[in-house]
Write a protein that holds these residues in place. Structure first.
Motif, mmCIF file in Angstrom:
data_model
loop_
_atom_site.group_PDB
_atom_site.id
_atom_site.type_symbol
_atom_site.label_atom_id
_atom_site.label_comp_id
_atom_site.label_asym_id
_atom_site.label_seq_id
_atom_site.Cartn_x
_atom_site.Cartn_y
_atom_site.Cartn_z
ATOM 1 N N GLY A 11 0.266 9.732 10.131
ATOM 2 C CA GLY A 11 1.099 9.981 8.966
ATOM 3 C C GLY A 11 1.453 11.445 8.869
ATOM 4 O O GLY A 11 0.731 12.302 9.386
ATOM 5 N N GLN A 12 2.546 11.750 8.213
ATOM 6 C CA GLN A 12 2.989 13.121 8.013
ATOM 7 C C GLN A 12 2.947 13.466 6.523
ATOM 8 O O GLN A 12 2.992 12.586 5.662
ATOM 9 N N ILE A 13 2.849 14.745 6.232
ATOM 10 C CA ILE A 13 2.769 15.203 4.846
ATOM 11 C C ILE A 13 4.134 15.055 4.184
ATOM 12 O O ILE A 13 5.136 15.587 4.660
ATOM 13 N N ARG A 14 4.137 14.290 3.100
ATOM 14 C CA ARG A 14 5.378 14.077 2.367
ATOM 15 C C ARG A 14 5.093 14.099 0.870
ATOM 16 O O ARG A 14 3.960 13.888 0.453
ATOM 17 N N GLU A 15 6.139 14.317 0.089
ATOM 18 C CA GLU A 15 6.000 14.287 -1.366
ATOM 19 C C GLU A 15 6.527 12.958 -1.891
ATOM 20 O O GLU A 15 7.575 12.470 -1.450
ATOM 21 N N TYR A 16 5.768 12.386 -2.817
ATOM 22 C CA TYR A 16 6.145 11.129 -3.443
ATOM 23 C C TYR A 16 6.190 11.332 -4.959
ATOM 24 O O TYR A 16 5.743 12.345 -5.478
ATOM 25 N N THR A 28 1.605 15.028 -3.180
ATOM 26 C CA THR A 28 1.813 15.268 -1.755
ATOM 27 C C THR A 28 0.669 14.649 -0.967
ATOM 28 O O THR A 28 -0.502 14.829 -1.307
ATOM 29 N N THR A 29 1.011 13.932 0.088
ATOM 30 C CA THR A 29 -0.023 13.248 0.860
ATOM 31 C C THR A 29 0.485 12.905 2.254
ATOM 32 O O THR A 29 1.703 12.826 2.482
ATOM 33 N N ALA A 30 -0.445 12.701 3.180
ATOM 34 C CA ALA A 30 -0.146 12.120 4.488
ATOM 35 C C ALA A 30 -0.824 10.759 4.591
ATOM 36 O O ALA A 30 -1.107 10.262 5.680
ATOM 37 N N PHE A 31 -1.104 10.162 3.426
ATOM 38 C CA PHE A 31 -1.877 8.932 3.342
ATOM 39 C C PHE A 31 -1.127 7.737 3.914
ATOM 40 O O PHE A 31 -1.739 6.785 4.392
#
Length: 219
Positions: A11-16, A28-31
């Motif tokens: 997974g990559q770091i993204r904002e949700y 923000t997570t790479a979950f």
């Protein structure tokens, strides 16, 4: 049943979410991890191409790779009403079959492909798991069911193609399953003798050893 790493996920770091939204604030997570086809490079810090958003609590040598039992996914699908639960749904990088918290022990060394891995501690689920599935009580459910997963450190980096058979090459502490460690950590923190035994295991992660040592000092 033979054990194997069925799926490797990254997974990559993204904002949700959305800034200013009280019901779904930004985070923000790479979950959110998805399966990748092998061969995949496994380095000292974990799966090459994977990421962790908060390195204070995730990643590092002792927690390079999060492993989770694929055998739990069908039950979680029923529990959560998510019939299409897939590998990576619990933030894991390795989805494994034929093993779970009752059969994996602290200090186990695995060979998979040309990679050697070592079990360092149970996984402590954080709030992001509940946020990912929009279920605030999910972290509590994971702890109560014992279906936590576990962390691996990388002893010998290399290449791995899933599915990859797991060979247990060392088991120095057969009495210390992940399930037993979870029981001590979450439910039997008054068992000082067991805590001393657990923190004496050389392969236990520094984070768990420090936490339990502080507990002993304050008891």
């Amino acid at each position: 049943m033979s054990a194997s790493i069925e799926t490797v996920c990254v997974g990559q770091i993204r904002e949700y979410g959305c800034a200013g939204d009280a019901l779904d604030p930004a985070w923000t997570t790479a979950f959110f991890k998805t399966p990748v086809a092998g061969p995949v490079a496994i380095g000292r810090d974990g799966v090459v191409g994977d990421a962790q958003a908060d390195r204070r609590f995730h990643g590092g040598a002792d927690k390079a790779i999060l492993a989770y039992s694929a055998d739990h996914l069908a039950q979680w699908g029923l529990d959560l009403g998510e019939p299409h639960m897939q590998a990576g749904g619990f933030g894991e990088s390795f989805s494994c079959s034929g093993v779970d918290e009752r059969s994996v022990c602290v200090g186990d060394r695995w060979r998979a492909g040309d990679v050697v891995l070592e079990v360092s501690q149970p996984r402590q689920p954080c709030w992001k798991l509940g946020r990912r599935w929009r279920r605030p009580q999910l972290v509590k459910q994971v702890v109560e069911t014992g279906r936590t997963g576990w962390y691996l450190r990388v002893i010998e980096p290399g290449q791995l193609s899933a599915p990859a058979a797991i060979e247990v090459v060392e088991r120095p502490h057969p009495d210390w399953t992940i399930a037993r460690a979870n029981d001590i950590f979450y439910r039997r923190r008054n068992d000082m003798s067991a805590i001393r035994e657990l923190i004496a295991l050389p392969q236990l992660s520094d984070a768990w050893r420090d936490d339990l040592a502080r507990h002993l000092q304050g008891a």
